[in-house]
Design a protein around this motif. Sequence first.
Motif, PDB file in Angstrom:
ATOM      1  N   GLN A   1       9.390   4.495 -15.844  1.00  0.00           N
ATOM      2  CA  GLN A   1       9.664   4.000 -14.517  1.00  0.00           C
ATOM      3  C   GLN A   1       8.570   4.461 -13.560  1.00  0.00           C
ATOM      4  O   GLN A   1       8.004   5.537 -13.722  1.00  0.00           O
ATOM      5  N   LEU A   2       8.294   3.632 -12.559  1.00  0.00           N
ATOM      6  CA  LEU A   2       7.321   3.992 -11.542  1.00  0.00           C
ATOM      7  C   LEU A   2       7.925   5.030 -10.610  1.00  0.00           C
ATOM      8  O   LEU A   2       9.087   4.946 -10.218  1.00  0.00           O
ATOM      9  N   ARG A   3       7.099   6.015 -10.211  1.00  0.00           N
ATOM     10  CA  ARG A   3       7.590   7.080  -9.358  1.00  0.00           C
ATOM     11  C   ARG A   3       6.459   7.640  -8.513  1.00  0.00           C
ATOM     12  O   ARG A   3       5.351   7.873  -8.999  1.00  0.00           O
ATOM     13  N   PHE A   4       6.754   7.863  -7.226  1.00  0.00           N
ATOM     14  CA  PHE A   4       5.863   8.539  -6.301  1.00  0.00           C
ATOM     15  C   PHE A   4       6.552   9.783  -5.770  1.00  0.00           C
ATOM     16  O   PHE A   4       7.771   9.790  -5.535  1.00  0.00           O
ATOM     17  N   ALA A  98       3.279   1.285  -3.796  1.00  0.00           N
ATOM     18  CA  ALA A  98       2.344   0.606  -4.675  1.00  0.00           C
ATOM     19  C   ALA A  98       2.571  -0.898  -4.631  1.00  0.00           C
ATOM     20  O   ALA A  98       3.712  -1.368  -4.599  1.00  0.00           O
ATOM     21  N   GLY A  99       1.488  -1.638  -4.644  1.00  0.00           N
ATOM     22  CA  GLY A  99       1.561  -3.081  -4.660  1.00  0.00           C
ATOM     23  C   GLY A  99       0.306  -3.684  -5.245  1.00  0.00           C
ATOM     24  O   GLY A  99      -0.636  -2.981  -5.617  1.00  0.00           O
ATOM     25  N   GLY A 100       0.295  -4.996  -5.330  1.00  0.00           N
ATOM     26  CA  GLY A 100      -0.865  -5.673  -5.870  1.00  0.00           C
ATOM     27  C   GLY A 100      -2.018  -5.761  -4.896  1.00  0.00           C
ATOM     28  O   GLY A 100      -3.182  -5.751  -5.307  1.00  0.00           O
ATOM     29  N   TYR A 101      -1.701  -5.844  -3.595  1.00  0.00           N
ATOM     30  CA  TYR A 101      -2.708  -6.018  -2.563  1.00  0.00           C
ATOM     31  C   TYR A 101      -2.294  -5.272  -1.315  1.00  0.00           C
ATOM     32  O   TYR A 101      -1.116  -4.930  -1.135  1.00  0.00           O
ATOM     33  N   GLU A 108       6.111  -6.530   0.500  1.00  0.00           N
ATOM     34  CA  GLU A 108       5.148  -6.893  -0.531  1.00  0.00           C
ATOM     35  C   GLU A 108       4.835  -5.746  -1.481  1.00  0.00           C
ATOM     36  O   GLU A 108       4.081  -5.945  -2.440  1.00  0.00           O
ATOM     37  N   TYR A 109       5.394  -4.589  -1.242  1.00  0.00           N
ATOM     38  CA  TYR A 109       5.149  -3.433  -2.093  1.00  0.00           C
ATOM     39  C   TYR A 109       6.326  -3.210  -3.029  1.00  0.00           C
ATOM     40  O   TYR A 109       7.487  -3.350  -2.641  1.00  0.00           O
ATOM     41  N   ASP A 110       6.017  -2.847  -4.260  1.00  0.00           N
ATOM     42  CA  ASP A 110       7.010  -2.839  -5.330  1.00  0.00           C
ATOM     43  C   ASP A 110       7.724  -1.508  -5.505  1.00  0.00           C
ATOM     44  O   ASP A 110       8.910  -1.486  -5.863  1.00  0.00           O
TER      45      ASP A 110
END
Length: 122
Positions: A1-4, A98-101, A108-110
Amino acid sequence: QLRFVESGGGLVQPGGSLRLSCAADGFTLANYAIGWFRQAPGRERAEVSCISSGGGTINYAHFVKGRFTISRDNAKNTVYLQMNSLKPEDTAVYYCAAGGYCSGLPLEYDDWGQGTQVTVSS
């Protein structure tokens, strides 16, 4: 899983400095644009800065330009926000995402961190 995990916030006097860190775990930070956002109580979340995946594109909100610096160290899987000349109006919870752009829009951030509190007061 993504984590910050954001860190580095705290209480600082006007004119002081803080360095925020956004450490990524569970994904490769180098593949994403990373934005820093802030949100004060009762206010909308707003983008402060963003850096592209390769670091070639950097955006700053007008209210922090010249005072804040975003950078990334992909080897450490970490993005930083150096905050200088802090003002009381900078007081907020700061988040990385985090996002693509670098879109400037939270939707727009995932993936988002839990936030770190920054308080600027004399």
